[in-house]
Design a protein around this motif. Structure first.
Motif, PDB file in Angstrom:
ATOM      1  N   ASN A 101       0.930  -1.137  -0.047  1.00 15.99           N
ATOM      2  CA  ASN A 101      -0.027  -0.148   0.037  1.00 15.99           C
ATOM      3  C   ASN A 101       0.799   1.326  -0.051  1.00 15.99           C
ATOM      4  O   ASN A 101       2.055   1.252   0.371  1.00 15.99           O
ATOM      5  CB  ASN A 101      -1.078   0.097   1.244  1.00 15.99           C
ATOM      6  CG  ASN A 101      -0.225   0.113   2.433  1.00 15.99           C
ATOM      7  OD1 ASN A 101       0.512   0.846   2.642  1.00 15.99           O
ATOM      8  ND2 ASN A 101      -0.714  -0.928   3.505  1.00 15.99           N
TER       9      ASN A 101
ATOM     10  N   THR B 214      -5.822  -1.389  -0.145  1.00 15.38           N
ATOM     11  CA  THR B 214      -7.010  -0.538  -0.667  1.00 15.38           C
ATOM     12  C   THR B 214      -6.216   0.663  -0.916  1.00 15.38           C
ATOM     13  O   THR B 214      -6.903   1.423  -1.876  1.00 15.38           O
ATOM     14  CB  THR B 214      -7.953  -0.541   0.576  1.00 15.38           C
ATOM     15  OG1 THR B 214      -7.397  -0.099   1.566  1.00 15.38           O
ATOM     16  CG2 THR B 214      -8.672  -1.968   0.719  1.00 15.38           C
TER      17      THR B 214
ATOM     18  N   THR C 290      -3.869   2.340  -2.788  1.00 16.52           N
ATOM     19  CA  THR C 290      -2.869   2.106  -3.633  1.00 16.52           C
ATOM     20  C   THR C 290      -2.117   3.429  -4.539  1.00 16.52           C
ATOM     21  O   THR C 290      -2.876   4.496  -4.371  1.00 16.52           O
ATOM     22  CB  THR C 290      -3.312   1.236  -4.839  1.00 16.52           C
ATOM     23  OG1 THR C 290      -4.562   1.696  -5.463  1.00 16.52           O
ATOM     24  CG2 THR C 290      -3.791  -0.087  -4.209  1.00 16.52           C
TER      25      THR C 290
ATOM     26  N   GLN D  33     -15.032  -8.407   9.905  1.00 16.74           N
ATOM     27  CA  GLN D  33     -13.986  -8.459   9.273  1.00 16.74           C
ATOM     28  C   GLN D  33     -12.702  -8.658   9.907  1.00 16.74           C
ATOM     29  O   GLN D  33     -12.930  -8.466  11.290  1.00 16.74           O
ATOM     30  CB  GLN D  33     -13.619  -7.241   8.456  1.00 16.74           C
ATOM     31  CG  GLN D  33     -14.778  -6.845   7.331  1.00 16.74           C
ATOM     32  CD  GLN D  33     -14.465  -7.649   6.193  1.00 16.74           C
ATOM     33  OE1 GLN D  33     -13.669  -8.046   5.595  1.00 16.74           O
ATOM     34  NE2 GLN D  33     -15.826  -8.015   5.903  1.00 16.74           N
TER      35      GLN D  33
END
Length: 293
Positions: free
Chosen positions: A72, A89, A91, A126
């Protein structure tokens, strides 16, 4: 033969033997001189290579550069179940060290806003996010991994957490001018870029082969060897070209400017573990995970 003839013959034989010996000594002398010259040339070449490699290792690193695939833009690599890399997520294709926040004027005791660097509680249902800021030359980081790594691996493989590693260059000053912290972190970035499934194995290998502080650390050839032994693709050009050194420099600047001032610094589901409060990490981890249920 007369005595005079025998004497003359003996003298001729002696001359032949003496001439042969002189030729042999002359030949040996040239061989010795040639060997000394070759050895001297070899020493000069070795010294030149050492100087060239040292100068290359200490060349300034670019202020911007690419983000490795599967990492990331905060400098982290997230490992999930069975060692699989979790797609990032946050990027970005490049990072620029000039975009990192300035270092705080006073030493912070905690990161003021973890969410600004991609650290927050995972959504309901999650896996909890565990983020570890580390330095591959840091003995305390190695100790943390030895003490708590197996438990984290179990939780990770059970799907209860993900573990994100953010390798920093904090201890470059303790590697005798070789920038080992930066080089090892960049090598790990090379591995995750080309062979993400081997990233965790390479991280484990770097800890297993951790050099002492105030040493030169492992050289690039050894880092490349460890990557190969971990099953990764060849990273030699990635390492020698310093492909991800700007990424590591940015990660360090971002972490330092955000208040991370030591390694290991660890977060669990957005909450920072404060070891100075004398709470063991496993207790802290259990408390956070229990509250998430």
């Amino acid at each position: 033969m007369t005595n005079a003839e025998r004497t003359a013959q003996a003298r001729e034989k002696a001359k032949i033997i003496r001439d042969a010996q002189l030729k042999k000594e002359k030949r040996n002398s040239w061989l010795i001189r040639g060997g000394v010259l070759a050895a001297a040339v070899a020493i000069i070449v070795i010294i030149a290579l050492v100087v060239i490699n040292t100068n290359k290792a200490n060349e300034p690193v670019a202020g911007s550069g690419p983000v490795p695939a599967n990492a990331n833009s905060f400098g982290g690599v997230t490992v999930g179940k069975d060692g699989a890399i979790v797609a990032p997520t946050a990027t970005g294709k490049t990072v620029d060290i000039n975009s990192a926040p300035p270092m705080p004027t006073a030493q912070a005791t905690a990161v003021a806003d973890p969410s600004a660097i991609g650290i927050k509680a995972a959504g309901s249902g999650q896996p909890a996010q565990v983020v570890i800021f580390l330095d591959f030359m840091c003995p305390a980081c190695n100790g943390f991994e030895k003490n708590y790594g197996p438990a984290l691996d179990t939780l990770r493989n059970d799907g209860k957490i993900t573990v994100e590693y953010r390798a920093l260059p904090f201890l470059d000053r303790f590697s005798s001018g070789t920038n080992y912290s930066s080089r090892s972190a960049a090598a790990a970035a090379c591995v995750v870029d080309k062979s993400p499934e081997k990233y965790k194995a390479f991280v484990d290998s770097l800890y297993a082969n951790q050099p002492a502080e105030n040493s030169k650390g492992l050289d690039n050839a050894k880092l490349q060897q460890l990557a190969t032994e971990a099953g990764a693709a060849d990273i030699s050009s990635c390492v020698s070209n310093k492909t991800f050194r700007p990424f590591v420099a940015f990660s360090g600047a971002l972490a330092g400017g955000s208040g991370v001032n030591a390694t290991p610094t660890v977060f669990v589901d957005g909450q920072q573990w404060m070891p100075e409060k004398v709470q063991k990490f496993d207790e802290f981890l259990k408390t956070v995970l229990d509250a998430k249920k």
